[in-house]
Design a protein around this motif. Sequence first.
Motif, PDB file in Angstrom:
ATOM      1  N   PHE A 190       0.816  -1.210   0.000  1.00 52.47           N
ATOM      2  CA  PHE A 190       0.000   0.000   0.000  1.00 52.47           C
ATOM      3  C   PHE A 190       0.847   1.255   0.000  1.00 52.47           C
ATOM      4  CE2 PHE A 190      -2.550   3.333   1.950  1.00 52.47           C
ATOM      5  CZ  PHE A 190      -3.751   3.224   1.252  1.00 52.47           C
ATOM      6  N   GLY A 191       2.048   1.169   0.503  1.00 54.37           N
ATOM      7  CA  GLY A 191       2.896   2.340   0.604  1.00 54.37           C
ATOM      8  C   GLY A 191       2.873   2.939   2.000  1.00 54.37           C
ATOM      9  N   ILE A 192       2.952   4.265   2.066  1.00 52.77           N
ATOM     10  CA  ILE A 192       3.036   4.972   3.350  1.00 52.77           C
ATOM     11  C   ILE A 192       1.668   5.534   3.704  1.00 52.77           C
ATOM     12  CG2 ILE A 192       4.124   6.857   4.607  1.00 52.77           C
ATOM     13  CD1 ILE A 192       6.540   6.551   2.782  1.00 52.77           C
ATOM     14  N   VAL A 193       1.271   5.346   4.937  1.00 53.51           N
ATOM     15  CA  VAL A 193       0.039   5.932   5.473  1.00 53.51           C
ATOM     16  C   VAL A 193       0.444   7.078   6.378  1.00 53.51           C
ATOM     17  CG1 VAL A 193      -2.061   5.519   6.785  1.00 53.51           C
ATOM     18  CG2 VAL A 193      -1.108   3.700   5.358  1.00 53.51           C
ATOM     19  N   ASP A 194       0.126   8.320   5.933  1.00 50.51           N
ATOM     20  CA  ASP A 194       0.594   9.474   6.694  1.00 50.51           C
ATOM     21  C   ASP A 194      -0.531  10.449   6.991  1.00 50.51           C
ATOM     22  OD1 ASP A 194       2.090  11.336   7.979  1.00 50.51           O
ATOM     23  OD2 ASP A 194       3.302  11.924   6.242  1.00 50.51           O
ATOM     24  N   ASP A 195      -1.086  11.064   5.945  1.00 47.03           N
ATOM     25  CA  ASP A 195      -2.073  12.114   6.160  1.00 47.03           C
ATOM     26  C   ASP A 195      -3.488  11.544   6.131  1.00 47.03           C
ATOM     27  OD1 ASP A 195      -2.468  11.544   3.501  1.00 47.03           O
ATOM     28  OD2 ASP A 195      -1.398  13.330   2.791  1.00 47.03           O
ATOM     29  N   ARG A 196      -4.477  12.445   6.160  1.00 44.02           N
ATOM     30  CA  ARG A 196      -5.877  12.035   6.185  1.00 44.02           C
ATOM     31  C   ARG A 196      -6.289  11.334   4.900  1.00 44.02           C
ATOM     32  NH1 ARG A 196      -9.143  17.146   8.909  1.00 44.02           N
ATOM     33  NH2 ARG A 196      -8.118  17.065  10.966  1.00 44.02           N
ATOM     34  N   ASP A 197      -5.791  11.831   3.785  1.00 41.23           N
ATOM     35  CA  ASP A 197      -6.140  11.200   2.519  1.00 41.23           C
ATOM     36  C   ASP A 197      -5.669   9.753   2.479  1.00 41.23           C
ATOM     37  OD1 ASP A 197      -7.275  13.569   1.733  1.00 41.23           O
ATOM     38  OD2 ASP A 197      -5.468  14.267   0.672  1.00 41.23           O
ATOM     39  N   ASP A 198      -4.440   9.522   2.970  1.00 35.73           N
ATOM     40  CA  ASP A 198      -3.936   8.152   3.008  1.00 35.73           C
ATOM     41  C   ASP A 198      -4.812   7.265   3.884  1.00 35.73           C
ATOM     42  OD1 ASP A 198      -1.849   8.931   1.383  1.00 35.73           O
ATOM     43  OD2 ASP A 198      -0.490   9.323   3.067  1.00 35.73           O
ATOM     44  N   MET A 199      -5.220   7.793   5.047  1.00 33.14           N
ATOM     45  CA  MET A 199      -6.056   7.025   5.953  1.00 33.14           C
ATOM     46  C   MET A 199      -7.415   6.735   5.347  1.00 33.14           C
ATOM     47  SD  MET A 199      -4.678   5.958   8.721  1.00 33.14           S
ATOM     48  CE  MET A 199      -6.228   5.549   9.502  1.00 33.14           C
ATOM     49  N   ALA A 200      -7.994   7.718   4.665  1.00 33.60           N
ATOM     50  CA  ALA A 200      -9.303   7.508   4.046  1.00 33.60           C
ATOM     51  C   ALA A 200      -9.217   6.459   2.955  1.00 33.60           C
ATOM     52  CB  ALA A 200      -9.833   8.830   3.494  1.00 33.60           C
ATOM     53  N   ARG A 201      -8.179   6.534   2.091  1.00 33.15           N
ATOM     54  CA  ARG A 201      -7.988   5.577   1.016  1.00 33.15           C
ATOM     55  C   ARG A 201      -7.773   4.173   1.564  1.00 33.15           C
ATOM     56  NH1 ARG A 201      -3.305   4.342  -1.859  1.00 33.15           N
ATOM     57  NH2 ARG A 201      -2.210   6.024  -0.730  1.00 33.15           N
ATOM     58  N   LEU A 202      -6.993   4.061   2.685  1.00 31.25           N
ATOM     59  CA  LEU A 202      -6.732   2.746   3.268  1.00 31.25           C
ATOM     60  C   LEU A 202      -7.993   2.149   3.881  1.00 31.25           C
ATOM     61  CD1 LEU A 202      -4.815   0.493   4.135  1.00 31.25           C
ATOM     62  CD2 LEU A 202      -4.234   1.849   6.161  1.00 31.25           C
ATOM     63  N   LYS A 203      -8.781   2.948   4.563  1.00 27.86           N
ATOM     64  CA  LYS A 203     -10.006   2.433   5.194  1.00 27.86           C
ATOM     65  C   LYS A 203     -11.013   1.976   4.136  1.00 27.86           C
ATOM     66  CE  LYS A 203     -10.589   6.050   7.893  1.00 27.86           C
ATOM     67  NZ  LYS A 203     -11.185   6.942   8.900  1.00 27.86           N
ATOM     68  N   THR A 204     -11.071   2.744   3.017  1.00 32.33           N
ATOM     69  CA  THR A 204     -11.978   2.336   1.928  1.00 32.33           C
ATOM     70  C   THR A 204     -11.555   0.990   1.354  1.00 32.33           C
ATOM     71  OG1 THR A 204     -12.437   4.649   1.397  1.00 32.33           O
ATOM     72  CG2 THR A 204     -12.929   3.024  -0.299  1.00 32.33           C
ATOM     73  N   TYR A 205     -10.263   0.808   1.177  1.00 34.54           N
ATOM     74  CA  TYR A 205      -9.756  -0.453   0.629  1.00 34.54           C
ATOM     75  C   TYR A 205     -10.056  -1.612   1.582  1.00 34.54           C
ATOM     76  CZ  TYR A 205      -6.520  -3.942  -1.167  1.00 34.54           C
ATOM     77  OH  TYR A 205      -5.987  -5.115  -1.654  1.00 34.54           O
ATOM     78  N   LEU A 206      -9.803  -1.385   2.895  1.00 32.91           N
ATOM     79  CA  LEU A 206     -10.011  -2.460   3.860  1.00 32.91           C
ATOM     80  C   LEU A 206     -11.475  -2.825   4.005  1.00 32.91           C
ATOM     81  CD1 LEU A 206      -7.487  -1.422   6.681  1.00 32.91           C
ATOM     82  CD2 LEU A 206      -7.197  -3.192   4.927  1.00 32.91           C
ATOM     83  N   ASP A 207     -12.358  -1.843   3.826  1.00 31.08           N
ATOM     84  CA  ASP A 207     -13.777  -2.155   3.922  1.00 31.08           C
ATOM     85  C   ASP A 207     -14.243  -3.054   2.779  1.00 31.08           C
ATOM     86  OD1 ASP A 207     -13.988  -0.679   6.220  1.00 31.08           O
ATOM     87  OD2 ASP A 207     -14.652   1.156   5.223  1.00 31.08           O
ATOM     88  N   ASN A 208     -13.542  -3.021   1.630  1.00 34.01           N
ATOM     89  CA  ASN A 208     -13.945  -3.780   0.448  1.00 34.01           C
ATOM     90  C   ASN A 208     -13.124  -5.039   0.221  1.00 34.01           C
ATOM     91  OD1 ASN A 208     -15.965  -1.867  -0.254  1.00 34.01           O
ATOM     92  ND2 ASN A 208     -14.374  -0.539  -1.146  1.00 34.01           N
ATOM     93  N   HIS A 209     -12.003  -5.223   0.972  1.00 33.45           N
ATOM     94  CA  HIS A 209     -11.143  -6.380   0.743  1.00 33.45           C
ATOM     95  C   HIS A 209     -10.807  -7.047   2.090  1.00 33.45           C
ATOM     96  CE1 HIS A 209     -10.514  -3.777  -2.777  1.00 33.45           C
ATOM     97  NE2 HIS A 209     -10.293  -4.925  -3.462  1.00 33.45           N
ATOM     98  N   PRO A 210     -11.114  -8.322   2.239  1.00 34.99           N
ATOM     99  CA  PRO A 210     -10.774  -9.050   3.481  1.00 34.99           C
ATOM    100  C   PRO A 210      -9.303  -9.460   3.483  1.00 34.99           C
ATOM    101  CG  PRO A 210     -11.943 -10.488   1.981  1.00 34.99           C
ATOM    102  CD  PRO A 210     -11.906  -9.157   1.307  1.00 34.99           C
ATOM    103  N   VAL A 211      -8.432  -8.628   4.003  1.00 37.02           N
ATOM    104  CA  VAL A 211      -6.993  -8.902   4.032  1.00 37.02           C
ATOM    105  C   VAL A 211      -6.466  -8.728   5.455  1.00 37.02           C
ATOM    106  CG1 VAL A 211      -6.639  -8.195   1.626  1.00 37.02           C
ATOM    107  CG2 VAL A 211      -6.461  -6.504   3.461  1.00 37.02           C
ATOM    108  N   GLN A 212      -5.312  -9.350   5.695  1.00 31.81           N
ATOM    109  CA  GLN A 212      -4.576  -9.113   6.939  1.00 31.81           C
ATOM    110  C   GLN A 212      -3.565  -8.013   6.692  1.00 31.81           C
ATOM    111  OE1 GLN A 212      -1.866 -12.158   8.385  1.00 31.81           O
ATOM    112  NE2 GLN A 212      -2.472 -11.736  10.506  1.00 31.81           N
ATOM    113  N   VAL A 213      -3.569  -7.020   7.546  1.00 28.23           N
ATOM    114  CA  VAL A 213      -2.701  -5.860   7.369  1.00 28.23           C
ATOM    115  C   VAL A 213      -1.424  -6.065   8.183  1.00 28.23           C
ATOM    116  CG1 VAL A 213      -2.462  -3.373   7.655  1.00 28.23           C
ATOM    117  CG2 VAL A 213      -4.676  -4.359   7.015  1.00 28.23           C
ATOM    118  N   LEU A 214      -0.279  -5.899   7.500  1.00 29.51           N
ATOM    119  CA  LEU A 214       1.024  -5.873   8.169  1.00 29.51           C
ATOM    120  C   LEU A 214       1.518  -4.446   8.115  1.00 29.51           C
ATOM    121  CD1 LEU A 214       3.553  -7.047   9.479  1.00 29.51           C
ATOM    122  CD2 LEU A 214       4.352  -7.681   7.191  1.00 29.51           C
TER     123      LEU A 214
END
Length: 465
Positions: A361-385
Motif C-alpha cells: 500500500f505504501g506509506i500511510v501518513d495524512d488524512r487522505d492516506d487514511m481515508a484511502r486505506l479504510k476504503t480499501y479495507l472495507d472492500n477487501h478481506p486482508v490481513q494488514v502488516l
Amino acid sequence: MLSPQDQLTELVRTLETQQHVFATDPLLITEKLQNEDGKPLQKLHRRASRIDSNGALARVLGKIDARIKGIMVVMSVVWCISGFLGLFTLLQTNVVNFFYVLVCLLGFHTIMLVGWLLMTLLNQGKQSSNWFASFVSPSYLIRGKDDVTQAAVDLYERQLQHSGMRWYLGRFSHQLWLATLTGMLFAIIFLLIVRQYSFSWESTLLSDQALISLTQVLGWLPSMVGFNVPDSTAIVQSRLVTDAMPLSVARQWAGLLVGSLLMYGIVPRAVAWMFCALMFRRKKMRLDIKQPYYQKILNFWQRQVVDKDDFEAAPAPIAPKATVSAGKKLVALLEYPSEQEQWWLSGINTDFDGNNDVENFGIVDDRDDMARLKTYLDNHPVQVLLGIHEKALPDRGTLRKLDQIASHAKDGLIVQLLGETGLIADKSEQETAGLEPVSENKNMRYQQWQTALSARNIGLVTDNK
C-alpha cells in the motif's frame, strides 16, 4: 533500677539529644546495624555499646553503681555491729530476766514489721516517700561537671524516683533489720558459749499458770524446729531466781531465747526481704523503647529490611506474538519510509506461500492516506502488516491511526517494528546475534511500543531469520 545494658542505652539517648560527641559516630553505627539480626532491644544494646567504644560511659555508670552498693554494704555492716554491741551490753549480768530480754530483742522489731505490712497493704500501687533517694543521692557520690557525669547522675536520680523503687527500698530496709538481728544472734551465741547465765522471770499481775501458758505458746514454733522449751517445773522454778540455777534448766531457757530470735525475728524478716525482692523484679524499671528517639531508630531498621525483602519490580508489558494468516496480505508503512524495498520479508517470509499475493500500500501518513486505506479495507478481506519505523513515537495521534486501521482490517492487524537495518530487537537478542546494541533511547521507545501493542492486543512480528 535499669539493667546495666539499659542504663548505658538510656545514657546514650540522653547524651545524643544534648549533641554530645561520642567516641564513635552514632549515625554510622545505626546504619551498620540495619542488616544485623537480633531483637529490637538487643540491637539497641549493641548500638549503645559500640557507640561507647572507649568505655567512658560505662565507667561512669559503674562508678556510681559501685558506690551506691558500697554504701548499702557499709550500712549493713554497721547495723550488724550495732546489734551485736547492743545485745552484748544488755547481757552483762549473770541472771537474765528472760521476758525483758526477749522484748528488747523483738519488741520494736515486731512493731516495725507489722507496721510495714500494714503500710504495704494500705498503699498498694502508691508511690512511697523516697527517703533513700535523698539520703544516697548520686550527686553526693560522684563529682564532675562534664556532661557525661551530669547525665549519669540525672539518670540514676530518675531511676530512684520510679514507682518500683518502693520495693527496692523495702528490700534494703529488711536487709538492715536482718543485719541487726544477725548481729544479736552472734552476740547471744558468743555469750552463751563463754558465760553461764541463769534465767528468771518476774510479774506482779500474772500467775504461774498464766506464765506457763504464755511460755508454752511462745515455745511452740521453736520446738517445731528442734529448740528446747522449758517445761512447767522449770518455768515455776525460774520465778525470782537471784543466783545460779541448774544447768539443764538454763539450757532450756537459752534454747527458747535463740529459737525465738530465729523464728520470730530473722525468719519473718527474711520472708519480707524475699517478698520485696520478688516484687521489685516484677515492677523493675524497663527501658521504654516506645519513646520517639528509639522508635525513629527501630523504624529506620525495619523500613530498610522490609523494602529490601518485599519489593518486586513489576514486569514490563509485552505485546503478543503475531500470528501470520495464510490469506492475502496488505503491507503498509506508518508515517516513515523504509530503506529496504521489501521490508516485510524479514518478518514473515517463512510463513509465506509463494502463491499468496502481497499488496504494498505504501506509506500511510495524512488524512487522505487514511481515508484511502479504510476504503480499501472495507472492500477487501486482508490481513494488514503495518511497518512502524523506529522514529515513530507512540503518541496519541499515531495510536489513533493504529486503532482506526485495526478496526477496519477484517482479517486482523499485525505490526512489525523497523530500524535502520530492519527489525528492532531488544538488547539481549542483538548481543546474541552478534549485532551492535541499540541505544538506551531506542530500547525505551521499543518498550513503549510493546506497552501500546499489549494494551490493544495487537500482535508483534518477530524476526524469523
